[in-house]
Structures are given as C-alpha cells and as structure tokens.
Write an enzyme that holds these catalytic residues in place. Structure first.
Site, PDB file in Angstrom:
ATOM      1  N   SER B 236     -48.798  24.322 -15.721  1.00  0.00           N
ATOM      2  CA  SER B 236     -47.440  24.431 -16.212  1.00  0.00           C
ATOM      3  C   SER B 236     -46.920  25.844 -16.019  1.00  0.00           C
ATOM      4  O   SER B 236     -47.668  26.771 -15.713  1.00  0.00           O
ATOM      5  CB  SER B 236     -47.412  24.124 -17.716  1.00  0.00           C
ATOM      6  OG  SER B 236     -47.832  22.814 -17.967  1.00  0.00           O
ATOM      7  N   SER B 274     -47.215  19.076 -14.964  1.00  0.00           N
ATOM      8  CA  SER B 274     -46.628  20.356 -15.332  1.00  0.00           C
ATOM      9  C   SER B 274     -45.610  20.233 -16.458  1.00  0.00           C
ATOM     10  O   SER B 274     -44.734  19.387 -16.433  1.00  0.00           O
ATOM     11  CB  SER B 274     -45.944  20.961 -14.104  1.00  0.00           C
ATOM     12  OG  SER B 274     -45.427  22.222 -14.408  1.00  0.00           O
ATOM     13  N   GLU B 276     -42.857  22.273 -17.286  1.00  0.00           N
ATOM     14  CA  GLU B 276     -42.170  23.337 -16.564  1.00  0.00           C
ATOM     15  C   GLU B 276     -40.767  23.461 -17.153  1.00  0.00           C
ATOM     16  O   GLU B 276     -39.872  22.700 -16.813  1.00  0.00           O
ATOM     17  CB  GLU B 276     -42.128  22.958 -15.071  1.00  0.00           C
ATOM     18  CG  GLU B 276     -41.986  24.126 -14.157  1.00  0.00           C
ATOM     19  CD  GLU B 276     -42.718  23.912 -12.828  1.00  0.00           C
ATOM     20  OE1 GLU B 276     -43.650  23.093 -12.752  1.00  0.00           O
ATOM     21  OE2 GLU B 276     -42.319  24.571 -11.857  1.00  0.00           O
TER      22      GLU B 276
END
Lengths: 346, 346, 346, 346
Positions: B236, B274, B276
């Site tokens: 991430s 992820s 993000e």
C-alpha cells in the site's frame, strides 16, 4: 497495422508480457474496428467504430465498466454502464461536436437491427466517445454525418489502420500528431491463454512531457529540433479495453483504473481540460436481454489473480499511446495548423 | 532530512518545478511532522503524526479531500472528509492493526483539547491511515499504544526524519526498505509564491518494477545483484498533500488524483492488495466550527490555472517515493525477514 | 422480539410483501444478533453485533456492498467493502467514541479465530458502525471496552431484543427514544422462497417530521402533547441488509440505495449531520479466502427481476425504523436528558 | 400555471415552508422555461427547455452538481458537471431518442451565440435529459427535430404550462398521465429571502404505489376504479433544482440527493429501469469563462445552516411530482395506449 511501422519496429518494447498476433484490440476474438476518415481541406476528422462481438450486442450484452480519469468530456452513455455494468451497442469514437450525430446514427443502427426496441422492450443506450480535434479540424463545421458512422461500422475488421485515421484524423498528442493506437497482451490463466486488447484515441499532452520508454524525448525535441511554441495541454484520451477473460463489471472497473499507470509513463499528468475515459468490457460471457432464468451464473476471475491483468492494462496503455503517435503522419490542417509526426524525431 | 542524503543528493532530480527549503511537506507553513519509532526485536513499527496547522484544528477546520486509488485498506475517517470536504484533526499514520488504538488516542487528544466535544457540540472525526508492515514487524503483537500516538504528536516539528522511522519503521517498498518520504514544490501564482508539499508512507511494489527517473533499476537489481525471491505485491501507499494555495475541496480532490501519475513513474501498477489513499488539504483558509455567519466567502484557484498544481503533485509523488527508499537503512525484522536499502544499489 | 410489542401489534402494517417468522434480520438463515447493554447512571450505551453467517467469515467471505446516504459519520471498514465487494468479519454497532475500541476488539477476535492473519496471509478488515448517543449517554466517558464487544458477539442469537438495547441503549429517534429495530420480507423467486432482512440503529430526525404509515404523528405530538423544545436534527442511522438471494456486490449496492425510500417515509430528510450508512450482504454463496481456482462461478439475480427486492428493502426500512421506536421504553440519561417512548403517543 | 389547477388547489399542501409567487422553478430570478409540444396522432412527444439565467451561460457559468439516483438513462452532459461543478448551457428535456438531436441543436445554438467556441477556446458541454415516452409516443419515429429544440428555447418564459406539454407530452406517472411539474420554496437566511425552485419530468411508478400526502390513493384507484392491468415500473424522472442561494457545487450535490426523499413520499421505490437524475444549480454567482484573476472568491452557505435547504428540496420534489400529474389531461396515444388523469380520481 496493414504493415504500418509501430513502436516495436523501432526496437522499443514496452513491458514484459507477450503480445497477441496483431498486438491490437482485435486480438480479442470477435472484436472488430472500422474507420471512416474525413480528410479534405479544413475537414480533418472522422469516425472509428469498435464492434465488441460478433453477435447482436443488444440481445447479448457484455459485462462492462467505465472509469472516468478526468471528466472534462462529452462522451455519452457512461451513466448506464456505471449502473448496470453492461454494454449493448458498438462503441463509436468521433470529435466533440460529432457526438449528437453519433448518438442518432447509432440509435438508428440499433433500431434497424432490433425491431423490438421502443415497442416490445425498452430503449437502447448508445455509446459515443469523443476528443476535441479543433486544432487541426474546423470543428465548427460539424462535418460528421450519420452516414459516416454507418460507414465506420460497415468497414470494421480485424486488421485496421492506426494513427491519423477515423476519429484520429485530426487529433494531436504531446503536440505531435496523434490518433488511433492499439496494443494487446496475452495472459496464461486457468490452463488457458486469454487476451487483453486496447484501443486508444489520443489527443492530450504537452510536448515537454513526452516520454518514450523512460526517455524524456519531448524535452529533447522541444529544445533542439522543434520550431513550435509550447501550448497548454487541452486534450483528452479515450481508452477502450477488451478481454476474453471472464471478469465481472466490478473487476472491469478495477482494471480500467490501471490504464492511467501506462498513460502516465508517456509523460502526461492528466490536464484539467482532459476528457479521459476508460471503457472496459469482457467478451467471455453474455448477459441476455431476454433472459428467462431468474437466477443466472457468471464466471469471474479469482480476485487474488488479478494483478497480471493490471499489468497487462498498464503495458497496453503505454504502448497504444506510442503506437498512436508513431503510426501517424505529419498533418497540416485547419487555419494553417500543423502537427509533426513522432517518426521525424525517433 | 536532519542531513539525511536524499534522492537529489544522488544527482537525480525529478521534474522541473522549484522545490521548497526543506523539500518536504513542512515547507507549507504551519505543517509539522512527528514520529514515534518502535524498533526492538520483532517490533518494527511506529506512528507518524502530521499536524496540519498551528491553530486548533477542530475549531478551525481546513478544506480537504480524499481520493481512493485502491481501497484494499483500513484507513479511518475518509467518509466524512468526502461528505463535508474538511478535516478537523491531525493525521495519524501507523500499521494496520494500530488503527483502533490510533482512533482512541486521537479521540482522547481531541477531547483533551476541546471540552465542548460530545457535550455542547457534536463529535470529532479522527483521521488514521495505515499500511501493513507484517513482513518486518510482528503485526499480531499489536504493539502500538495510545502513548505512542501522543508521543508522535508531541514530537512534531518541521525538520523530520524520513525512511524507516515512525510509521515507516517496518515498511517495505519495491521489496527494498521503504517508509516515510517527502518532497515539495513552489508555485508562482497571483503574484505570490505558494507551496505544495507531500508526505508518503510507502509499502508497495515488486522489485521488478522499480523505476528511478525512467531507469528500470529494479530489473537490474533483480537479475544481477539481489538474492531474494520475487514476491507478489501486497502493499500500500498513503499520500498526504498539503498546500497553502486556496483550493476548494473539489479542487483538492482533483489534485489528489494526480498523485498516481508520479507513483506510476516509480514503476507500480496499483496491485489489488493496495490500500492506496490520497488525502489533500489546504491551509489557506479555515472553516470555523462555530461560524456565525450564514453566508461565508472562500477563495479558490481559477480552475483554468490548475495544471501546474497537477504537475507539482505528480513531481512530488515520484520524488517522495524515492526519498522514502533512499533515506531508509537496511532492516532485519520479524521472522528473520530482511529488506535491503536502495542505497546499496544506486 | 422476545415478546416485545412491535408496530404490527398496533395494527400498523407497512407494505405488502409477506414477512418472515421473526420479521427480523435473523430470518435470513445463519444471521445472528447479540447485544451488550451498558445502562447505569450517565452510561447509556452499548454494543450490538451482527454475525453474518455460521462459518468462519474470514475464510468464507460474503458478497457485500456499502452505500453512504450521508457521510457525516465515523463508521469504519467501508472503503475495503467498496473496493472488493466482500465482508470478512461480523458487523459491530456502537457509539461514535466506541469505534476505536470496536476495531481493536474485532481485530483481536479475528486474530484469535484465525492464526494465519498477519503471518501467512494479509490483515483483516473490521467493520464497526456508529451513531452519536451523546444526548442520553455521557459519550466522553468512552465506556465501551473490548470485553463489551466480545460479550455482544458471544450473546448472539436469532431472537433478539429491539429498542433501547445494545448499541441502541442511548439512541434517540425523531426526538423520542430510538435504538435497534428490525424487519424482514419473503420473496418468491426461481421457484424458491428467499428472505431479505434488515436491522437498523436509529438516532435521527426531528419530532416535527415523524410520520407513521402516512400519518404525520410528529406534528400532532409536538403541538398537543409534548413538553420538550424542538431541536435540530443531528442524528444518524445505520442500516444492515441481509439476504439469502444470490446478489452480486453491484446488485447489493443497488438494493442498499433503496433503504432511503423507506426511511424517507418515516419523515426524515437526511440532515447534514447524519452518518447514514447502508451495508448489504448476501449469504447465498461464499468468496473463499484460500480460493485455488483461477476462475470461479457466482450466481446472481437476473437484473430484470430486482424490483421486488427494492420494494422489500423500502418496506423493511420503514418498518424497522418504527420497530426501533415502538419497542423502546422512555429513557432518562446523562445530564437529566430524557426521551419519551413512541408507545406513549401511538 | 397559466391558471392550471394544481395540487394546492385541491387543498393538498405539501410541507411547511412558504412557496414563491409562481410556486415554480421560475420563482428563481432569471430562470425561464419553454416548451415545444409535438402532439398529433402517434406523435406524443416534445421538448422542454430550462434557461438558467439571463446572461450568456457559456461566458458566465453557474455552479452546479448532478446526482444520479438510478442510472438506467441516456441523459447527456453529466460527466463534465461532475468534474468541474459548473453548467454552461441551458438544460433540455426530451424523449430518449431525441437526445442526439437535442445535443446537435443545443451545440448549434451555443455556436451561434458564441463565435469563439471551437476556435479561440474549447468546446461546450450540452446538457440534454430524457425519459422514455414510448408507451404513448411512437418513439421509433424519432420525431424531435432541431427546430423543436430551438422553438422550446425561444418560447421560454416565467409562466409556463405543466402536465402533458413539451417533453412531458407523452410521459406517464404511476401509470396515470405525467409530464412537467414544478414547485418552489422560500428560505429566510442571512437577513434575506432566497428561493429554491424545482422542475420535474415524471415518467415513473406503479399505480399501486401512488401516495398523495400520505394517502395510498394508488391502491384505491387500482382496486375500485381502474380498468387497466398492472404494469411493471419501467420509468424515469428528471429533476432540476435552481436556487439563488450561494451554494458551492459540493453543497449543490448534497441538496440534489435529498430530492429522493420527496419522490419516495409519492410512493416510488426507484425501479431498476429508472433514469433518475437530479441536476442542481445556483444562480447566485457566476464562474467566468474568461476569468483573468488567478484566485477568485465564491460565497457559499455555512454548511451548518443547510438543513432547511434539504427540507425545501424534499418538499418541492413531492409537490412537483403531484403537480405534474394533476395538471395533465387524459391522453390517448400510440397503439391505442391511454393514460387517465389523476384529476379523475382526486
């Protein structure tokens, strides 16, 4: 294609995944592309049609998703794709002021092929996407007619031209000539080979930012060999993704979002004026318009396996943008405006 | 910082815009960063706090926006930012299982500083972000305590360490050591100089994909000098953007989305796993908690001028990721896991 | 339930679809509800747990969706549900400042039941939802402890109390007493009977707006029989939808959005201060954490058949809100604040 | 209007806030509405134009927002409103297959009035919204021509007809006759009186669900006085909100979402086939196309004061739907299809 020299022919290979036979969206079985090019005087525009499968798309819809990277655009039909996760018509590309005619032509095309629409069943959702080609094209001329859309649909095949053709005729990319580009990747999954293909219509970017496989060639061109003045980035890019992998509409939305990774590697930072739209669809299975079963089954990828598909999308996007430029010839258009070809500088 | 050798010290300059004095998020006046590092045995984790302005953030909120690049994450507080377009607490970074404690600590910190919360007025929206440091850290130990959050808040200043410190202690990036990175850009607008700064917590990427200023160094390392085995990308990245430009929350959302352009240029394709998340805020003006006027005025950037801000975001993101790696030392952590430093290879 | 007198026992029947045996979310097989009530002096709060199925939710995830009607809330875990379309933990309801402890408790509960989390596999996404009970509860006391969450999980069953219990202990609705409410509907599809159930935590509304089956009873109460002063609506509502119909996460998102139709019919206009969140999940099939197949199959409803499900959601929402009020007793809480029961007025 | 008998003339008053002089969207100063009605044989369709302010909308854009309640629709132009938060053209309403012609006509209208579009500046974003009138209208005839759009624009004024006129000519609502409806509310704020007005194009609902001010009149009609057969709900509703309150585009998005509360109270549960779109704009201030300042100032409402605006939206929506029905006469259209008027039953 048709023997056009593409970015790989210059020894520039983007990414690591294997490519399909055409290295184009038409490597996905059933997908066809057709152009109608309007290139005469200050008329530098056209239409490109992408036919998503060989059946009747209205009766046999495809799982799909749309992802808006930046919404300064006039593309039509995305709202219903977002709600229902399906497409039911071919995809049309044209210039910004050709959208209304694109909608009318595609509606009539669908009515002609489906007598039930508007009578025994509901309406149909035409998908028309656009970039603004007003630098090279006299866009106020509104030159696109319904017959041009029909002509692009009729001309569709698997071996199609890239660069300044069809909807790409008057498009610019990184202040050089842009237009239509394509690429594909093969994916080994579930003991089978699947294909992901992409087609882009490029019309964005500042020359300063152009990057080819990590090399900041735009700055080189700008400072040493280019006579033009730097202009603001006002442009857009449309990205179509096709795959024969069974992906749900949610998964298609996730892969659509990775196109930006590849585009960014060509140098662009998504300008405020960009209509940057990704449309992804899967040909692996249909959603029937007249489905009689109350519960249906759909195959989808095990989500844990999706990273290679993301990689394929990013690789295709970078390569398709470069193909749209390297296949395009220098163009002189409306008001004496010109765009050089990347070929001159690479 | 504190004399740490950063990516520019290796002769690698990302982008073209001028940098601020620290080349860090703290170049935005009022922004402070503090760490609490937990580094002992299999405990490789910590907390990093970003204080957005010098006033009482609850009483003087800031316009803000959140943008989710990929949502496989457990960060807390983003829903309210999306609805109201403001932040009202400092921003806390920690590991995935430290989020609950981060929320409790930040809630108590806000209650201690605001006697009205929960009595005369509503509640408060704590902002806690995370990456999963379980490769180097024994994350099941749940080592982060409320005192560590308070300690990071208390330690905040303008000259702060990057790399494997605070929340970055146990993070990995491109299978090398990652952690905290920062960068900034100056923008000339409206006859003034404005600053945009960024702080990232990096924990993503496959070694194979690592790209430094266009050079695919990850492949070089992997094939010639690296002993480890390729691992899937499970990681991430959290990105904080601060600016003293007057931007509306809608505009902050637009700039937040451009961080991906810079991250993509370091090689990443946003893996499925992820979390993000981009959080952007402007210190240019406050939204008062006890605003008495019924109609307020807010300054905002003329939207036509926003492209240089997009560029600043993309440049900062690329540079901050590289700073997070190049400042981080090799780390040996939990279960004998190790991460080399990029320093060894550059 | 447990013999509580509910809105149907007053002769008020909402909608037309048939109800399940409990007329509650637990009519969906496998769904269980448990409370931990903290009711003493100025402590008027608690925890309610909803267990979505009888298996290990982490290993056998469920398709799910979240829909944010209004985001002035601090609920946790929704970002990952939006990205992946699955839930992997029970759902916890508590007060706003209990969220951090809820996250910690649910994380530890999941770690205890899954030794692989954080070691051989990734982390886990705890789902904790909240309303602000600070009118009746001394919310600054932060009374909720991890043991209360475990206690609610342990107490779960199919016949559960509604009204001022568990997380509902200190909640208000239309300035009367609110809390936990539930309802269900049966749907005949595909030659089978499916069930859709709902559980709400109500804490919103102005007395003036309360409408019961079309009758504007709030105005009647306010002008003739109520001693209190009109207060602004600062409240929230959390809505959980469970069904054994096979719905994709996209379809679950669509049904989630229809909850607002039922809530609106009880009079509310979604105040600015509302954390109004709908979480919907389907128990019809699992998404395996350790899925080995690369392509999976999922059943889903023929989208053309979804309108009755929308109707079920709207009916359940209206009835569950009313059940949350009519089952709640008058409550005297913190700072001498009181909420009357709707029972007094109906 | 024009002396039409509206729902208040039947003694049915929706909500509590005071109404404007017309009780219509044209109570917002500068807003005008015009119709072009195509009513002959199986042609039961038309165009309605809403002009948002008296200036040049392209040069003086208005803050705006779009909210999609359900996206099974073909309305055009919403993507750019979502990105930029402004509108720059009038709003056109027509039938589903009139959208392409609406786009062409509105584009030409804008080109005629702005010689710079497509030459010295970018393009323009036409806003065209639709419902499917194929029950009463032979929609495959594609009867709407560009001159009809121009005619509607030219006919615009402040006192306009409701019911089966303009785009409403062939629309149905709750299986009775629907069409154009309007309403307005006055709001006292900041020592001034502001106005919020709404215009709807109604084409949704099952007779069974129709509810008028809490009374389930649809069931009464259906079981005792109606000869038709129950049909599935396939319809849509378009909602325009105008206000002279200074609201940011984010705030306009928040108020847009409350329209659903009012619509739900007329009985509808948002069917799967609905294109249910809300477009909201504020006339309080302009965003200049050729803004020269780099930093601009915008007034906006103190967010804490927004609840009465939400209430105004919900009240207007409920009343505008009812006005669209009660002003519409019985209609016999294509294929012998008929829709009774609500007038017969109220």
């Amino acid at each position: 294609m048709h023997g056009q020299k593409r970015i790989r022919d210059y020894g520039i290979n983007i990414g690591e995944l294997p490519i399909g036979p055409f290295n184009a969206i038409t490597d996905v079985k059933g997908v066809k592309v057709g152009h109608c090019t309007l290139d005469s005087g200050d008329m530098k525009t056209g239409v490109t049609a992408v036919i998503p499968h060989t059946g009747n798309t209205f009766l046999e819809k495809l799982p799909a998703a749309v992802y808006v990277i930046n919404g300064f655009g006039k593309s039509v039909g995305t709202m219903q794709v977002a709600e229902l996760g399906t497409i039911e018509t071919p995809l049309i590309l044209t210039n910004t002021f050709g959208v209304g005619t694109g909608v009318n032509a595609l509606t009539r095309y669908m009515l002609d092929n489906n007598e039930d629409i508007g009578i025994d069943t509901g309406t149909v959702n035409p998908l028309v996407f656009e970039c603004n080609d007003s630098y090279l094209n006299n866009i106020r001329g509104m030159y696109v007619q319904e017959e041009h859309v029909r002509s692009a649909l009729a001309a569709s095949g698997t071996d199609f031209l890239e660069g300044g053709v069809g909807a790409g005729t008057g498009m610019s990319c990184y202040k050089l000539k842009g237009g239509i580009g394509s690429s594909s990747r093969k994916l080994e999954m579930d003991s089978s080979t699947f294909t992901l293909g992409m087609l882009v219509l490029t019309n964005m970017g500042r020359l300063n930012d152009l990057t080819v496989a990590g090399r900041q060639i735009g700055k080189e061109i700008k400072y040493s060999r280019y006579s033009g003045e730097e202009e603001a980035d006002k442009g857009s890019i449309i990205i179509f993704i096709a795959t024969d992998l069974p992906l749900s509409s949610r998964q298609l939305g996730r892969i659509a979002r990775r196109a930006e990774c590849g585009i960014a590697r060509t140098g662009n930072n998504i300008s405020t004026g960009s209509g940057e739209i990704v449309m992804a669809f899967s040909t692996a299975q249909n959603i029937l318009h007249y489905e009689k079963r109350e519960i249906i089954e759909q195959r989808m990828l095990n989500e844990e396996m999706i990273d290679p598909v993301f990689q394929a999308v990013a690789e295709c996007a970078e390569e398709a943008v470069l193909n749209s430029m390297i296949t395009a010839d220098k163009c002189s258009g409306w008001a004496g405006h010109e765009r050089e070809s990347l070929k001159r500088y690479l």
